[in-house]
Motif scaffolding. Structure first.
Motif, PDB file in Angstrom:
ATOM      1  N   GLN A  65       0.352  -1.257  -0.203  1.00 38.74           N
ATOM      2  CA  GLN A  65      -0.191  -0.336   0.040  1.00 38.74           C
ATOM      3  C   GLN A  65       0.750   1.398  -0.190  1.00 38.74           C
ATOM      4  N   ILE A  66       1.305   1.540   0.891  1.00 42.02           N
ATOM      5  CA  ILE A  66       2.471   2.727   0.526  1.00 42.02           C
ATOM      6  C   ILE A  66       3.496   2.092  -0.436  1.00 42.02           C
ATOM      7  N   GLU A  67       4.098   1.579  -2.016  1.00 44.78           N
ATOM      8  CA  GLU A  67       4.558   1.919  -2.394  1.00 44.78           C
ATOM      9  C   GLU A  67       3.849   2.250  -3.826  1.00 44.78           C
ATOM     10  N   ALA A  68       2.433   1.746  -3.805  1.00 42.11           N
ATOM     11  CA  ALA A  68       1.182   2.121  -4.167  1.00 42.11           C
ATOM     12  C   ALA A  68       0.763   3.472  -4.319  1.00 42.11           C
ATOM     13  N   ALA A  69       0.581   4.129  -2.900  1.00 43.07           N
ATOM     14  CA  ALA A  69       0.298   5.355  -2.590  1.00 43.07           C
ATOM     15  C   ALA A  69       1.357   6.189  -3.186  1.00 43.07           C
ATOM     16  N   LYS A  70       2.943   5.815  -2.975  1.00 44.20           N
ATOM     17  CA  LYS A  70       3.991   7.039  -3.462  1.00 44.20           C
ATOM     18  C   LYS A  70       3.701   7.179  -5.013  1.00 44.20           C
ATOM     19  N   LEU A  71       2.949   6.033  -5.831  1.00 39.48           N
ATOM     20  CA  LEU A  71       3.739   6.147  -6.675  1.00 39.48           C
ATOM     21  C   LEU A  71       2.314   7.728  -7.475  1.00 39.48           C
ATOM     22  N   ARG A  72       0.938   6.841  -6.480  1.00 37.32           N
ATOM     23  CA  ARG A  72       0.217   8.365  -6.413  1.00 37.32           C
ATOM     24  C   ARG A  72      -0.160   9.570  -6.698  1.00 37.32           C
ATOM     25  N   VAL A  73       0.989   9.927  -5.121  1.00 36.92           N
ATOM     26  CA  VAL A  73       1.477  11.077  -5.283  1.00 36.92           C
ATOM     27  C   VAL A  73       3.333  11.947  -5.798  1.00 36.92           C
ATOM     28  N   GLN A  74       3.440  11.327  -6.777  1.00 37.73           N
ATOM     29  CA  GLN A  74       4.722  11.142  -7.492  1.00 37.73           C
ATOM     30  C   GLN A  74       4.562  12.095  -8.376  1.00 37.73           C
ATOM     31  N   HIS A  75       4.329  12.938  -8.909  1.00 40.58           N
ATOM     32  CA  HIS A  75       3.893  14.041 -10.044  1.00 40.58           C
ATOM     33  C   HIS A  75       4.087  14.578  -9.539  1.00 40.58           C
ATOM     34  N   LYS A  76       3.269  14.966  -7.894  1.00 43.80           N
ATOM     35  CA  LYS A  76       3.288  16.157  -7.551  1.00 43.80           C
ATOM     36  C   LYS A  76       3.973  16.693  -5.620  1.00 43.80           C
ATOM     37  N   MET A  77       5.425  15.688  -5.740  1.00 45.72           N
ATOM     38  CA  MET A  77       6.567  15.238  -4.846  1.00 45.72           C
ATOM     39  C   MET A  77       7.825  15.979  -5.702  1.00 45.72           C
ATOM     40  N   LYS A  78       8.390  16.161  -5.175  1.00 49.33           N
ATOM     41  CA  LYS A  78       9.746  16.197  -4.869  1.00 49.33           C
ATOM     42  C   LYS A  78      10.814  15.068  -4.563  1.00 49.33           C
ATOM     43  N   GLY A  79      10.974  15.660  -3.403  1.00 55.20           N
ATOM     44  CA  GLY A  79      10.931  14.199  -1.896  1.00 55.20           C
ATOM     45  C   GLY A  79      10.922  13.169  -1.683  1.00 55.20           C
ATOM     46  N   ASN A  80      11.239  12.423  -1.037  1.00 50.65           N
ATOM     47  CA  ASN A  80      11.312  11.187  -0.819  1.00 50.65           C
ATOM     48  C   ASN A  80      10.400  10.802   1.210  1.00 50.65           C
ATOM     49  N   SER A  81      10.096  11.334   1.046  1.00 50.13           N
ATOM     50  CA  SER A  81       9.484  11.750   2.875  1.00 50.13           C
ATOM     51  C   SER A  81       8.134  11.280   2.664  1.00 50.13           C
ATOM     52  N   TYR A  82       7.805  10.121   4.078  1.00 50.71           N
ATOM     53  CA  TYR A  82       6.178  10.427   3.314  1.00 50.71           C
ATOM     54  C   TYR A  82       5.477  10.573   4.672  1.00 50.71           C
ATOM     55  N   ILE A  83       4.305  10.589   5.311  1.00 43.50           N
ATOM     56  CA  ILE A  83       3.842   9.994   6.541  1.00 43.50           C
ATOM     57  C   ILE A  83       2.690   8.973   6.177  1.00 43.50           C
ATOM     58  N   ALA A  84       2.319   7.717   7.041  1.00 40.03           N
ATOM     59  CA  ALA A  84       1.927   6.594   6.687  1.00 40.03           C
ATOM     60  C   ALA A  84       1.039   7.357   7.060  1.00 40.03           C
ATOM     61  N   TYR A  85      -0.221   7.329   7.042  1.00 39.09           N
ATOM     62  CA  TYR A  85      -1.484   7.455   7.880  1.00 39.09           C
ATOM     63  C   TYR A  85      -2.716   6.382   7.487  1.00 39.09           C
ATOM     64  N   PHE A  86      -3.066   5.882   9.055  1.00 41.49           N
ATOM     65  CA  PHE A  86      -3.941   4.608   9.055  1.00 41.49           C
ATOM     66  C   PHE A  86      -5.417   5.676   9.229  1.00 41.49           C
ATOM     67  N   GLN A  87      -5.805   5.877   7.676  1.00 44.63           N
ATOM     68  CA  GLN A  87      -7.233   6.370   7.660  1.00 44.63           C
ATOM     69  C   GLN A  87      -9.046   5.755   8.210  1.00 44.63           C
ATOM     70  N   ALA A  88      -8.680   4.747   6.981  1.00 46.15           N
ATOM     71  CA  ALA A  88      -9.680   4.215   7.428  1.00 46.15           C
ATOM     72  C   ALA A  88     -10.693   3.877   8.563  1.00 46.15           C
ATOM     73  N   TYR A  89     -11.712   4.021   9.015  1.00 45.74           N
ATOM     74  CA  TYR A  89     -12.534   3.793   9.940  1.00 45.74           C
ATOM     75  C   TYR A  89     -11.366   4.036  11.235  1.00 45.74           C
ATOM     76  N   THR A  90     -11.799   2.824  12.276  1.00 45.21           N
ATOM     77  CA  THR A  90     -10.859   2.973  13.407  1.00 45.21           C
ATOM     78  C   THR A  90      -9.525   1.819  13.742  1.00 45.21           C
ATOM     79  N   ASN A  91      -8.133   3.109  13.534  1.00 44.27           N
ATOM     80  CA  ASN A  91      -7.678   1.876  13.821  1.00 44.27           C
ATOM     81  C   ASN A  91      -6.446   1.919  14.811  1.00 44.27           C
ATOM     82  N   THR A  92      -7.082   1.452  15.384  1.00 44.34           N
ATOM     83  CA  THR A  92      -6.147   0.961  16.955  1.00 44.34           C
ATOM     84  C   THR A  92      -7.695  -0.306  17.326  1.00 44.34           C
TER      85      THR A  92
END
Length: 302
Positions: A65-92
């Motif tokens: 998922q991280i690698e797929a998400a990186k591909l999604r945003v690569q067109h709008k970023m220059k660096g290679n640093s990310y926030i891993a965001y567990f977003q869907a539903y209740t993540n604990t």
């Protein structure tokens, strides 16, 4: 650095020297508001995606998922640093062994600088907080809590499912563990006045939290909120109203509180109203222009 408020981008550039992009992950969890523990319908505004409409495929591993998400945003970023965001539903909302597995996989990725977890305050056991504290010794951990409002009548209507005291207790325990907290607040909830929203904002400003997400109420297809909207039980905010509320709130917040979001764009295929919110550039420009016109924001000192 010309932003008129302390934005997330400003904070990240100041702290890390560059912009970090969020990678929205889906760990395949559910929510006590959906699995029958509290309810089966979810919060009244929540889509079937559980706020994870932009997240990756839960059938993939966290690394995939991280690698797929990186591909999604690569067109709008220059660096290679990310926030891993567990977003869907209740993540604990899962066994501690599973949480340890997925969080460790995410935080161990060399390109991930921060682990961010969206959850409910009633799903933060002592075990979970101990795990988060342990992970925080490796890389920063953020916990995002969906407060939305402090008003119990509204909370009951939106089916939040926990009292304000539960939220307050979770913030205290996370603070004690040294974990940064970001609070979600929804603007334009049915029945709430501008003064009601200011009261919620002032409450958040009084807490030991590091960030806030200000979110316009979106009416999404397939939600119970959409049914009430079509039955003319409430009206949504106009852009001018939202702009006034946003700027007034920001002027009342501590100057060191990071504003992670000042608007939001719901999935266009699901968005019913307000349609003006889909033009994010226009919304941001309107808000920034209002800051310039007022020229008053200094932020409160804690």
């Amino acid at each position: 650095m010309n932003c008129p408020y302390y934005s997330l981008n400003t904070y990240l550039k100041k702290t890390y020297g560059e912009k970090l992009y969020k990678l929205s992950l889906n760990a395949g969890m559910t929510c006590p508001n959906r699995d029958g523990t509290l309810d089966t319908r979810g919060c009244i505004f929540c889509s079937e995606g559980g706020s994870g409409d932009f997240a990756e495929n839960p059938m993939d591993s966290i690394t995939q998922q991280i690698e797929a998400a990186k591909l999604r945003v690569q067109h709008k970023m220059k660096g290679n640093s990310y926030i891993a965001y567990f977003q869907a539903y209740t993540n604990t909302y899962a066994p501690i062994s599973y949480l340890r597995e997925i969080y460790t996989e995410a935080i161990s990725h060399p390109d991930v600088k921060i682990l961010s977890i969206a959850t409910r305050p009633d799903c933060l056991s002592d075990q979970v907080i101990c795990l988060l504290q342990e992970l925080c010794s490796i890389k920063p951990v953020w916990v995002e809590l969906g407060l939305q409002t402090i008003h119990e009548t509204t909370a009951k209507y939106i089916r939040r499912g926990y009292p304000l005291s539960c939220f307050r207790d979770a913030v205290k325990r996370l603070e004690k563990a040294g974990i940064q907290v970001i609070v979600h607040m929804i603007l334009g909830l049915p029945g709430e006045t501008k003064e009601d929203m200011m009261t919620t904002a002032d409450y958040i400003a009084s807490l030991p939290v590091q960030g806030i997400k200000l979110q316009l109420l979106h009416i999404l297809k397939g939600t119970d909120l959409a049914r009430d909207f079509f039955e003319n039980k409430f009206e949504v905010l106009e852009l001018s109203q939202y702009t006034d509320i946003i700027v007034t709130i920001v002027e009342r917040l501590p100057k060191d509180m990071v504003i992670h979001r000042i608007t939001g764009d719901g999935p266009k295929k699901l968005l019913i109203a307000p349609l003006w919110s889909s033009d994010k550039k226009r919304v941001l420009n309107t808000i920034n222009q209002e800051f310039k016109l007022r020229n008053t924001w200094q932020g409160k000192k804690r």
